[in-house]
Each structure stands twice: as C-alpha cells, then as structure tokens.
Design a protein around this motif. Sequence first.
Motif: not given
Length: 234
Positions: A183, A215, A218-227
Amino acid sequence: MMMPLPQYYAKELHDSMRGSATDDRPIIEVLCTLSNDEIKMIKQAYNSKYSRSLEYDISGDTTGSFKDLIFPLFIADRDESFDLDPAEAQEDARALIGIGDLSFGSEKSTFLKILAERSFTQLQQIFIDYESMAGHGIEKAIENQYSGDIKDGLLSVIKCLRNSPVFFAEQFYKTVQGPEIDDKELIRLIVTRSEIDMREIKEAFVELYNESLENYISEDCYGCYKECLITLIS
C-alpha cells in the motif's frame, strides 16, 4: 496525500533509508524523471525537515558503483532541452562501447557524465545507437558485468531513463501483484505520478498487461480507499 510534492518526496526518501536495507526505488524515481529544479526543491525540503543534506544520508546508505552512479545525478545539471544532436549521440554511444561495456574503471566518469548530463531526448538516441553499434542493448552489458543489488539498480536506472511510463507501469504491476498489496508503494506511485505522466503510464500498462490500471487495482482494493485511488488515477 495533501502534502506538497517536494516535502512528500523528502519524507519518502528519508523513510526509504530507514532500516538495514535502502529502498532504491524512490531514489531512482526522483533522479531519473524529475527536472533539475524539482530535484533541488526536494533537496531543500529534506534539509529543512531533517536538518541535514539528502546527499549525506544517501552517502551513508548506498555503496559501491550504485553510489557512484547516483551522486552525479544529484547535482541536477541535466540538459533539459528537447533538441537532438545525432552526431553527439553517436559519439557518446561509441564512448560507452569504448569503456568496455560500462566497465567502472578509470573511464568511469564518462559513463556517469553521459547519464547525468544528457537530456532525456538525447539519451533515447544514445541507447538506440549503442545497440546498433554493439549488437545488443545496454541492458545486456549491465547484466553481463554485474549481479545482485548493483545490477538491479543500474537496470532500473536505464529502464527509467529509456521509457519512464513503461518503468512505472511495471512498478504498479509489481506493487499489486502477490498475496498482499504494498500500500505504501502504491500510494507513492499514484501521488507522485498523478499530475506528471499518469495518462502515459496507463497507456503503457494496457499495452503490457492487456488490462486497464484502474481494473487491475480495483480487483484488490476496496471501499473508500479504492475510490480515492481510482479518482487520483483517473
């Protein structure tokens, strides 16, 4: 993410030298992609924050040929024009071949001077001419002469100078690949490149991996962190 870029890079460079092994990646990113003025601003920010020079700290954490390579780059005296001098490029390519495929001996300063002072445009032509004259790329010369961290560092420097979007596309891929995302590295890559060459990096990523960078992350990050990451990338 709200920190000014010179201060952010100063912190990242400082953190990269903590512990038993130096992380060369931030050093290479700064020295091989940023302008003379940007490098000088980072050096000033580092001195202001840590009350010592960046060169002094790196001198204590890097050794051998790799240290010899990066110090001329820290002078920040690169030609920043976009002009191409074909005759000079051929002369430099011959000089590199003349020192024995990058052998760091008595003619070491020739190799370092070329990498540190020639414009990025000029270096592209030098690498092309070198391959034409030598019958192989400059990377092969490095692989034949070095091993371990020195080899990896030199290859990274050449790759970054040759095509920085491809270099960073590969760094993004390696950062997300594997059982756990790095990260800290991912955030640094996005923050530092988002306003410089992110579009070119995304294009290089698609060409290399047949998938968009958005993409892939996006496959390995989630939620607000990904956004947040996707917003910066886009």
